[in-house]
Design a protein around this motif. Structure first.
Motif, PDB file in Angstrom:
ATOM      1  N   THR A   1       0.863  -1.181   0.000  1.00  0.00           N
ATOM      2  CA  THR A   1       0.000   0.000   0.000  1.00  0.00           C
ATOM      3  C   THR A   1       0.901   1.233   0.000  1.00  0.00           C
ATOM      4  N   TYR A   2       0.548   2.218  -0.806  1.00  0.00           N
ATOM      5  CA  TYR A   2       1.448   3.344  -1.075  1.00  0.00           C
ATOM      6  C   TYR A   2       0.735   4.673  -0.905  1.00  0.00           C
ATOM      7  N   GLY A   3       1.449   5.641  -0.291  1.00  0.00           N
ATOM      8  CA  GLY A   3       1.029   7.027  -0.263  1.00  0.00           C
ATOM      9  C   GLY A   3       1.932   7.831  -1.178  1.00  0.00           C
ATOM     10  N   ILE A   4       1.328   8.548  -2.126  1.00  0.00           N
ATOM     11  CA  ILE A   4       2.076   9.229  -3.178  1.00  0.00           C
ATOM     12  C   ILE A   4       1.780  10.723  -3.124  1.00  0.00           C
ATOM     13  N   GLN A   5       2.820  11.526  -3.055  1.00  0.00           N
ATOM     14  CA  GLN A   5       2.688  12.987  -3.038  1.00  0.00           C
ATOM     15  C   GLN A   5       2.792  13.520  -4.461  1.00  0.00           C
ATOM     16  N   VAL A   6       1.801  14.318  -4.873  1.00  0.00           N
ATOM     17  CA  VAL A   6       1.766  14.882  -6.218  1.00  0.00           C
ATOM     18  C   VAL A   6       2.098  16.363  -6.156  1.00  0.00           C
ATOM     19  N   SER A   7       2.958  16.801  -7.065  1.00  0.00           N
ATOM     20  CA  SER A   7       3.298  18.218  -7.191  1.00  0.00           C
ATOM     21  C   SER A   7       3.420  18.539  -8.670  1.00  0.00           C
ATOM     22  N   GLY A   8       2.405  19.213  -9.212  1.00  0.00           N
ATOM     23  CA  GLY A   8       2.421  19.555 -10.632  1.00  0.00           C
ATOM     24  C   GLY A   8       2.457  18.320 -11.502  1.00  0.00           C
ATOM     25  N   ASN A   9       3.483  18.223 -12.359  1.00  0.00           N
ATOM     26  CA  ASN A   9       3.629  17.077 -13.267  1.00  0.00           C
ATOM     27  C   ASN A   9       4.491  15.968 -12.677  1.00  0.00           C
ATOM     28  N   ASN A  10       4.749  16.036 -11.381  1.00  0.00           N
ATOM     29  CA  ASN A  10       5.625  15.059 -10.749  1.00  0.00           C
ATOM     30  C   ASN A  10       4.936  14.402  -9.557  1.00  0.00           C
ATOM     31  N   ALA A  11       5.412  13.216  -9.218  1.00  0.00           N
ATOM     32  CA  ALA A  11       4.879  12.499  -8.069  1.00  0.00           C
ATOM     33  C   ALA A  11       5.977  11.631  -7.481  1.00  0.00           C
ATOM     34  N   LYS A  12       5.884  11.380  -6.174  1.00  0.00           N
ATOM     35  CA  LYS A  12       6.853  10.510  -5.516  1.00  0.00           C
ATOM     36  C   LYS A  12       6.177   9.755  -4.378  1.00  0.00           C
ATOM     37  N   VAL A  13       6.646   8.543  -4.118  1.00  0.00           N
ATOM     38  CA  VAL A  13       6.160   7.743  -2.998  1.00  0.00           C
ATOM     39  C   VAL A  13       6.763   8.310  -1.722  1.00  0.00           C
ATOM     40  N   VAL A  14       5.905   8.676  -0.758  1.00  0.00           N
ATOM     41  CA  VAL A  14       6.393   9.222   0.512  1.00  0.00           C
ATOM     42  C   VAL A  14       6.195   8.251   1.670  1.00  0.00           C
ATOM     43  N   TRP A  15       5.338   7.243   1.488  1.00  0.00           N
ATOM     44  CA  TRP A  15       5.264   6.166   2.483  1.00  0.00           C
ATOM     45  C   TRP A  15       4.710   4.905   1.827  1.00  0.00           C
ATOM     46  N   GLN A  16       5.026   3.769   2.412  1.00  0.00           N
ATOM     47  CA  GLN A  16       4.537   2.490   1.913  1.00  0.00           C
ATOM     48  C   GLN A  16       4.611   1.445   3.017  1.00  0.00           C
ATOM     49  N   ASN A  17       3.802   0.394   2.855  1.00  0.00           N
ATOM     50  CA  ASN A  17       3.840  -0.735   3.773  1.00  0.00           C
ATOM     51  C   ASN A  17       3.512  -2.003   2.982  1.00  0.00           C
ATOM     52  N   LYS A  18       3.395  -3.126   3.678  1.00  0.00           N
ATOM     53  CA  LYS A  18       3.186  -4.406   2.997  1.00  0.00           C
ATOM     54  C   LYS A  18       1.738  -4.891   3.053  1.00  0.00           C
ATOM     55  N   ALA A  19       0.803  -4.035   3.452  1.00  0.00           N
ATOM     56  CA  ALA A  19      -0.606  -4.437   3.470  1.00  0.00           C
ATOM     57  C   ALA A  19      -1.112  -4.640   2.045  1.00  0.00           C
ATOM     58  N   LYS A  20      -1.938  -5.653   1.858  1.00  0.00           N
ATOM     59  CA  LYS A  20      -2.422  -6.023   0.529  1.00  0.00           C
ATOM     60  C   LYS A  20      -3.933  -5.856   0.464  1.00  0.00           C
ATOM     61  N   CYS A  21      -4.396  -4.647   0.159  1.00  0.00           N
ATOM     62  CA  CYS A  21      -5.817  -4.359  -0.066  1.00  0.00           C
ATOM     63  C   CYS A  21      -6.045  -4.497  -1.571  1.00  0.00           C
ATOM     64  N   TYR A  22      -6.315  -5.701  -1.990  1.00  0.00           N
ATOM     65  CA  TYR A  22      -6.163  -6.073  -3.403  1.00  0.00           C
ATOM     66  C   TYR A  22      -7.443  -5.908  -4.217  1.00  0.00           C
ATOM     67  N   GLU A  23      -8.456  -6.699  -3.901  1.00  0.00           N
ATOM     68  CA  GLU A  23      -9.658  -6.695  -4.744  1.00  0.00           C
ATOM     69  C   GLU A  23     -10.554  -5.499  -4.457  1.00  0.00           C
ATOM     70  N   GLN A  24     -10.682  -5.127  -3.202  1.00  0.00           N
ATOM     71  CA  GLN A  24     -11.527  -4.005  -2.827  1.00  0.00           C
ATOM     72  C   GLN A  24     -10.732  -2.697  -2.873  1.00  0.00           C
ATOM     73  N   SER A  25     -11.445  -1.597  -2.978  1.00  0.00           N
ATOM     74  CA  SER A  25     -10.812  -0.282  -2.936  1.00  0.00           C
ATOM     75  C   SER A  25     -10.746   0.202  -1.496  1.00  0.00           C
ATOM     76  N   MET A  26      -9.818   1.095  -1.230  1.00  0.00           N
ATOM     77  CA  MET A  26      -9.702   1.690   0.101  1.00  0.00           C
ATOM     78  C   MET A  26     -10.659   2.870   0.226  1.00  0.00           C
ATOM     79  N   LEU A  27     -10.646   3.514   1.400  1.00  0.00           N
ATOM     80  CA  LEU A  27     -11.594   4.579   1.689  1.00  0.00           C
ATOM     81  C   LEU A  27     -10.908   5.671   2.504  1.00  0.00           C
ATOM     82  N   ILE A  28     -11.072   6.914   2.067  1.00  0.00           N
ATOM     83  CA  ILE A  28     -10.600   8.078   2.811  1.00  0.00           C
ATOM     84  C   ILE A  28     -11.758   8.633   3.632  1.00  0.00           C
ATOM     85  N   ALA A  29     -11.514   8.890   4.925  1.00  0.00           N
ATOM     86  CA  ALA A  29     -12.490   9.562   5.774  1.00  0.00           C
ATOM     87  C   ALA A  29     -11.729  10.561   6.638  1.00  0.00           C
TER      88      ALA A  29
END
Length: 423
Positions: free
Chosen positions: A283-311
């Motif tokens: 699972t990855y958190g990606i920071q976007v800035s204009g036309n660029n993006a970079k991974v700023v955090w990640q872990n080994k959780a596998k949320c595969y078939e279902q989508s995640m949810l922001i609250a």
């Protein structure tokens, strides 16, 4: 000028989806599986076959496509193996009465490589209020259809060939993305046909195609606005990517997730979140800035078939191993981790400060959207199988669940609301 135009496009697109309390597209009117504020009072925390079921209606055949709601009608896809037909069904929202059946394709059979959790019609339809759009695998092709809400087929087009060529082929799974004037269909394959295809809403003619990584993957594209810029987001092929919704031009890409993903990307402000997959979890958190993006955090959780949810400021996910997670969105810090029942293929739904998550055994877990520890509110069962995601419309929670009666799967639509007795 281009930035102003694309921002206007997003505003117009969202306004066509957010009408009354319809649920016209995959991920709902705000494209993030959030319900309107009125849903919190309308939908109960607990229900059963004998309580808070407003109606139940049979669905012929078998399919994992999530329903959509347009005005007073529910539309669902189904595949009937006996007749080998792929059909669009229409039900009345008030009482569940089936109103029509439009056969879209005949001679449709599941391919030999189809995964046991997949069906011939897993993609959720989309609607602009007057037309329902469908994309589906029809044997060795991906085809798109436009059907008027009163049941007339307006056009049908072959989007691309879809023929197995190597590994990781499980059968098609993406839902189409509806924009103001086009329908965007993802065809992620391990050959030269891999791409995003934009079709004109009024004719089905191809407007643009942009290449995708050569990898068989199954995620649906979604429209997000990040730093004021509308963009199409999708994962798969070892990357998370962003595309311009007007031209299909690549905006940015970053190496993340895995070869194969199924979930739809979620986002908050300038952060984008994706999870997969196969063969490598993450699972990855990606920071976007204009036309660029970079991974700023990640872990080994596998949320595969279902989508995640922001609250709020937190990201919630249910991994394939039956573990529920809450992470702080900004830096990925784990707030809590809890073993829950599963497995889960359906995507969780936010109603007020509550999360509703249906598992593959027909049980819907309700828990608080809180970063301060896991707080279970209820666990509710109707039927014994569920792969479609719960949706909300006009005071009703709509579920597509099934029962196994003497070895035969029978599907039903349920409307859940505040009532004392079942129909």
């Amino acid at each position: 000028m281009i930035r102003v135009f694309t921002a206007l496009l997003l505003t117009i697109t969202i306004s066509t989806l957010l009408v009354a309390e319809d649920w016209r597209v995959w991920r709902g009117p705000t494209l993030d599986n959030h319900t309107p504020a009125s849903a919190a009072d309308a939908i109960p925390v607990s229900w059963s076959e004998s309580e808070n079921v407003l109606w139940r209606s049979p669905v012929p055949g078998s399919c994992h496509a999530t329903p959509i709601v347009v005005d007073d009608s529910i539309f669902v896809l189904t595949h009937e193996s006996d007749s080998k037909t792929l059909s669009l069904l229409r039900y009345r929202l008030d009482d569940g009465k089936q109103l029509s059946r439009v056969v879209l394709h005949e001679g449709v059979e599941p391919p030999s490589y189809m995964h046991k959790k997949n069906t011939c019609a897993p993609g959720t339809p989309s609607s602009d209020g007057t037309t329902v759009f469908v994309s589906a695998q029809v044997n060795d092709t991906i085809q798109a259809s436009a059907v008027s809400v009163d049941g007339k087929i307006l056009w049908q087009r072959i989007v691309a060939p879809y023929e197995k060529s190597s590994k990781f082929w499980f059968g098609y799974g993406a839902s189409p993305l509806l924009l103001e004037d086009s329908l965007v269909v993802a065809v992620d394959t391990d050959n030269d046909q891999s791409g995003l295809y934009a079709l004109a809403k009024d004719s089905g003619e191809q407007i643009w195609k942009t290449p995708r990584p050569k990898a068989a993957s199954y995620s649906s594209p979604i429209l997000a606005t990040i730093e004021g810029r509308p963009q199409i987001l999708i994962s798969g092929g070892d990357e998370v990517a962003s595309y311009d919704p007007n031209s299909g031009e690549l905006i940015w890409t970053v190496k993340a997730t895995s070869d194969v993903t199924c979930g739809t990307i979620v986002w908050k402000d300038s952060m984008v979140f994706a999870s997969g997959g196969y063969p490598d979890p993450g699972t990855y958190g990606i920071q976007v800035s204009g036309n660029n993006a970079k991974v700023v955090w990640q872990n080994k959780a596998k949320c595969y078939e279902q989508s995640m949810l922001i609250a709020g400021d937190y990201l919630y996910g249910i991994a394939n191993n039956g573990i529920g997670y809450c992470w702080r969105a900004s830096d990925g810090e784990q707030m809590w981790r809890e073993r829950i029942k599963g497995p889960h293929s359906a995507s969780p739904l936010l109603i007020g400060d509550r999360i509703y998550a249906s598992d593959e055994r027909g049980e819907t877990l309700v828990f608080r959207a809180s970063h301060d520890g896991f707080k279970k509110l209820a666990s509710n069962r109707v039927g014994d199988s569920s792969f479609a995601s719960p949706v909300y419309a006009d005071g009703k929670l709509i579920l597509r669940h099934a029962t196994n009666d003497s070895g035969q799967r029978k599907e039903f639509l349920y409307a859940i609301g505040k009532s004392q007795t079942s129909p």
